[in-house]
Scaffold this motif. Structure first.
Motif, PDB file in Angstrom:
ATOM      1  N   VAL A 134       0.827  -1.202   0.000  1.00  0.00           N
ATOM      2  CA  VAL A 134       0.000   0.000   0.000  1.00  0.00           C
ATOM      3  C   VAL A 134       0.859   1.249   0.000  1.00  0.00           C
ATOM      4  N   GLU A 135       1.912   1.245   0.788  1.00  0.00           N
ATOM      5  CA  GLU A 135       2.807   2.402   0.814  1.00  0.00           C
ATOM      6  C   GLU A 135       3.450   2.628  -0.540  1.00  0.00           C
ATOM      7  N   GLU A 136       3.876   1.551  -1.170  1.00  0.00           N
ATOM      8  CA  GLU A 136       4.514   1.682  -2.489  1.00  0.00           C
ATOM      9  C   GLU A 136       3.498   2.172  -3.532  1.00  0.00           C
ATOM     10  N   LEU A 137       2.256   1.673  -3.442  1.00  0.00           N
ATOM     11  CA  LEU A 137       1.229   2.117  -4.384  1.00  0.00           C
ATOM     12  C   LEU A 137       0.932   3.612  -4.215  1.00  0.00           C
ATOM     13  N   LEU A 138       0.821   4.064  -2.970  1.00  0.00           N
ATOM     14  CA  LEU A 138       0.562   5.487  -2.721  1.00  0.00           C
ATOM     15  C   LEU A 138       1.716   6.352  -3.206  1.00  0.00           C
ATOM     16  N   GLN A 139       2.941   5.914  -3.004  1.00  0.00           N
ATOM     17  CA  GLN A 139       4.092   6.681  -3.485  1.00  0.00           C
ATOM     18  C   GLN A 139       4.097   6.765  -5.007  1.00  0.00           C
ATOM     19  N   THR A 140       3.671   5.676  -5.649  1.00  0.00           N
ATOM     20  CA  THR A 140       3.640   5.698  -7.121  1.00  0.00           C
ATOM     21  C   THR A 140       2.534   6.622  -7.628  1.00  0.00           C
ATOM     22  N   ILE A 141       1.343   6.521  -7.002  1.00  0.00           N
ATOM     23  CA  ILE A 141       0.208   7.332  -7.457  1.00  0.00           C
ATOM     24  C   ILE A 141       0.474   8.821  -7.247  1.00  0.00           C
ATOM     25  N   LEU A 142       1.140   9.159  -6.144  1.00  0.00           N
ATOM     26  CA  LEU A 142       1.389  10.566  -5.829  1.00  0.00           C
ATOM     27  C   LEU A 142       2.707  11.075  -6.375  1.00  0.00           C
ATOM     28  N   SER A 143       3.420  10.291  -7.119  1.00  0.00           N
ATOM     29  CA  SER A 143       4.710  10.722  -7.673  1.00  0.00           C
ATOM     30  C   SER A 143       4.502  11.677  -8.841  1.00  0.00           C
ATOM     31  N   PRO A 144       5.405  12.619  -9.062  1.00  0.00           N
ATOM     32  CA  PRO A 144       5.274  13.557 -10.203  1.00  0.00           C
ATOM     33  C   PRO A 144       5.217  12.854 -11.548  1.00  0.00           C
ATOM     34  N   ASP A 145       5.932  11.734 -11.692  1.00  0.00           N
ATOM     35  CA  ASP A 145       5.922  11.034 -12.984  1.00  0.00           C
ATOM     36  C   ASP A 145       4.535  10.511 -13.321  1.00  0.00           C
ATOM     37  N   TRP A 146       3.841   9.972 -12.310  1.00  0.00           N
ATOM     38  CA  TRP A 146       2.513   9.437 -12.586  1.00  0.00           C
ATOM     39  C   TRP A 146       1.503  10.549 -12.833  1.00  0.00           C
ATOM     40  N   LEU A 147       1.649  11.674 -12.118  1.00  0.00           N
ATOM     41  CA  LEU A 147       0.737  12.797 -12.333  1.00  0.00           C
ATOM     42  C   LEU A 147       0.878  13.390 -13.716  1.00  0.00           C
ATOM     43  N   GLU A 148       2.050  13.197 -14.346  1.00  0.00           N
ATOM     44  CA  GLU A 148       2.278  13.706 -15.705  1.00  0.00           C
ATOM     45  C   GLU A 148       2.011  12.655 -16.762  1.00  0.00           C
ATOM     46  N   SER A 149       1.605  11.479 -16.370  1.00  0.00           N
ATOM     47  CA  SER A 149       1.435  10.385 -17.322  1.00  0.00           C
ATOM     48  C   SER A 149       0.090  10.484 -18.037  1.00  0.00           C
ATOM     49  N   ALA A 150      -0.028   9.704 -19.120  1.00  0.00           N
ATOM     50  CA  ALA A 150      -1.266   9.657 -19.887  1.00  0.00           C
ATOM     51  C   ALA A 150      -2.383   8.969 -19.102  1.00  0.00           C
ATOM     52  N   ALA A 151      -2.034   8.060 -18.232  1.00  0.00           N
ATOM     53  CA  ALA A 151      -3.052   7.369 -17.433  1.00  0.00           C
ATOM     54  C   ALA A 151      -3.776   8.324 -16.506  1.00  0.00           C
ATOM     55  N   PHE A 152      -3.019   9.245 -15.908  1.00  0.00           N
ATOM     56  CA  PHE A 152      -3.644  10.219 -15.017  1.00  0.00           C
ATOM     57  C   PHE A 152      -4.562  11.155 -15.802  1.00  0.00           C
ATOM     58  N   SER A 153      -4.163  11.550 -17.014  1.00  0.00           N
ATOM     59  CA  SER A 153      -4.999  12.409 -17.858  1.00  0.00           C
ATOM     60  C   SER A 153      -6.299  11.707 -18.234  1.00  0.00           C
ATOM     61  N   GLN A 154      -6.221  10.398 -18.538  1.00  0.00           N
ATOM     62  CA  GLN A 154      -7.431   9.650 -18.868  1.00  0.00           C
ATOM     63  C   GLN A 154      -8.357   9.544 -17.663  1.00  0.00           C
ATOM     64  N   LEU A 155      -7.766   9.396 -16.480  1.00  0.00           N
ATOM     65  CA  LEU A 155      -8.572   9.329 -15.275  1.00  0.00           C
ATOM     66  C   LEU A 155      -9.333  10.628 -15.031  1.00  0.00           C
ATOM     67  N   LEU A 156      -8.650  11.762 -15.231  1.00  0.00           N
ATOM     68  CA  LEU A 156      -9.312  13.058 -15.079  1.00  0.00           C
ATOM     69  C   LEU A 156     -10.426  13.228 -16.101  1.00  0.00           C
ATOM     70  N   LEU A 157     -10.204  12.770 -17.332  1.00  0.00           N
ATOM     71  CA  LEU A 157     -11.223  12.878 -18.374  1.00  0.00           C
ATOM     72  C   LEU A 157     -12.472  12.087 -18.000  1.00  0.00           C
ATOM     73  N   LYS A 158     -12.281  10.905 -17.460  1.00  0.00           N
ATOM     74  CA  LYS A 158     -13.433  10.090 -17.046  1.00  0.00           C
ATOM     75  C   LYS A 158     -14.203  10.763 -15.917  1.00  0.00           C
ATOM     76  N   ILE A 159     -13.480  11.375 -14.985  1.00  0.00           N
ATOM     77  CA  ILE A 159     -14.148  12.074 -13.884  1.00  0.00           C
ATOM     78  C   ILE A 159     -14.962  13.255 -14.396  1.00  0.00           C
ATOM     79  N   GLN A 160     -14.389  14.009 -15.348  1.00  0.00           N
ATOM     80  CA  GLN A 160     -15.111  15.153 -15.927  1.00  0.00           C
ATOM     81  C   GLN A 160     -16.355  14.699 -16.677  1.00  0.00           C
ATOM     82  N   GLN A 161     -16.260  13.609 -17.422  1.00  0.00           N
ATOM     83  CA  GLN A 161     -17.418  13.108 -18.142  1.00  0.00           C
ATOM     84  C   GLN A 161     -18.528  12.690 -17.181  1.00  0.00           C
TER      85      GLN A 161
END
Length: 429
Positions: free
Chosen positions: A87-114
């Motif tokens: 869980v700690e490793e997953l949280l560090q990955t999700i909150l890392s700058p690399d993941w926030l700049e990834s295409a997966a994070f952008s798709q997640l935001l798009l789904k939330i907006q829809q």
């Protein structure tokens, strides 16, 4: 382990970040951290990701896949130190700058907006119109006016009638072309009203977002439908016709609105009529004041224009100006027999002296003991000529003022008497 950008295996260690080993790709220069998942978990994750065998780490770290991973891989046996570490490793990955700049994070935001847009559309209300076509006829203008009264867009329109009845004519075609849902009822008394009540009472089942309903019929039996819809929490407008006027009653507030079918416009209330009359009176007053101000401005300009002294060009020959003597009948000192003489024109200084001497003689005859001042003589001259004495003197180029002309004239003498000067004619001695 591969570079998450170019999937190159050529990399080197480049310090630590967040207590994790940081790597630098020799091929593209991308910096990345060491793997979050063990090799076995990564293999299972890549194998179960949407049925594909080759999935990049950026796609594999999406939130839904992480949730599935926790549900499938974290069992009761592994709810010890391994689960906490994961869980700690997953949280560090999700909150890392690399993941926030990834295409997966952008798709997640798009789904939330829809999803938010869909929820907003569900929250937005609509208006619905129920029309007894056998009792009331609405043209396009009337319908647009009813739509303007509503606070929500009028999206659903239903018309009830026995469409086989010849008296309806081609009203069904017209209403259908305007987007109405045509509900057919068999022939019979109050058949359309009964169908309206049956469908209108359960309209929320078919249209859960409806907020306002327009019940268009003059039949009194429809009041039962209005009451039922109010009990369901809807805003109800009862539309009835009397002569050439539509009466729209808001059953929730009791407010009445009137619409003229002949004039295709809203009939204003008494208060609105008074306000409109007051506005018209106010606008008319402002218009009159503006025109009066313009007239005063023109009169002032005209007055200034009349008092302008024309300067002659030095090269032009001097022309002797002629000043007409105006006959003022209210001047008591002018005798009737001398009007012809006073009506003569002033050509030069001699004519002016002659006129002044005549004025002095008349004043002496009227008041022998009264001393004649310059201002009195000038006022009498102005009564006769209609112009100020100084302006006459200037136009004849006899001096800069009337007083200085009298001082320089051999015909008159001036004697100081307080703030005034007394005038005496030498020829009168």
């Amino acid at each position: 382990m591969k570079c998450p950008r170019c999937e190159s295996t050529s990399y080197r260690k480049n310090g630590r970040r967040n207590d994790k080993q940081n790597y630098l790709c020799k091929n593209c220069g991308k910096q990345f951290l060491e793997r979050v998942f063990p090799r076995s978990l990564e293999t299972d994750l890549l194998a179960n990701s949407n049925g594909y065998t080759k999935v990049s780490m950026a796609e594999a770290t999406q939130v839904p896949l992480v949730k599935n991973l926790l549900e499938e891989k974290v069992t009761e046996k592994s709810l010890g130190s391994f689960s906490l570490t994961l869980v700690e490793e997953l949280l560090q990955t999700i909150l890392s700058p690399d993941w926030l700049e990834s295409a997966a994070f952008s798709q997640l935001l798009l789904k939330i907006q829809q999803k938010n847009q869909i929820d907003h559309k569900l929250e937005t209300g609509i208006s619905l119109l129920l029309l007894d076509a056998e009792n009331l006829k609405l043209d396009v203008n009337s319908e647009l006016f009813l739509a303007s009264i509503c606070n929500y867009p009028l999206q659903v329109k239903m018309a009830f009638a026995n469409w086989r009845n010849p008296s309806i004519g081609k009203q069904d075609i017209e209403l259908y072309n305007r987007g109405y849902q045509l509900v057919h009822v068999p022939e019979g008394k109050n058949s359309a009203d009964a169908k309206m009540i049956a469908i209108g009472a359960c309209v929320l089942r078919s249209y859960p977002t409806v907020k306002e309903i327009l019940v268009c019929s003059s039949d009194g039996i429809l009041i039962h439908l209005c009451n039922e819809l109010q009990n369901q929490g809807l805003i109800v407008y009862w539309v009835r016709r009397q002569g050439q006027t539509l009466h729209i009653e808001n059953r929730n507030t009791g407010k009445l609105t009137h619409y003229s079918l002949a004039m295709a416009t809203e009939v204003p209330s008494f208060e609105k009529v008074v306000e409109q009359i007051q506005d018209l009176i106010k606008n008319e007053q402002e218009s009159i004041n503006a025109r009066l101000n313009s007239l005063v401005a023109v009169a002032s300009l005209f007055q200034e224009r009349c008092n302008i002294h024309i300067k002659h060009h030095p090269k032009e020959p001097e022309v002797e100006e002629i000043i007409p003597v105006v006959d003022n009948s209210f001047t008591p000192s002018i005798p009737e027999e001398g009007k012809k003489e006073y009506s003569a024109e002033i050509h030069n200084g001699k004519t002016l002296d002659k006129l002044l001497l005549k004025i002095i003689q008349d004043l002496k005859i009227k008041s022998p003991q009264t001393q004649l001042s310059v201002s009195k003589l000038g006022s009498e001259l102005q009564k006769i000529t209609g112009k100020s004495p100084s302006s006459i003197v200037k136009k004849l180029k006899l001096g800069s003022s009337f007083t200085k002309y009298l001082e320089s004239s051999p015909t008159f003498t001036l004697k100081a008497s307080g703030k005034e000067y007394e005038v005496t004619a030498l020829l009168s001695k």
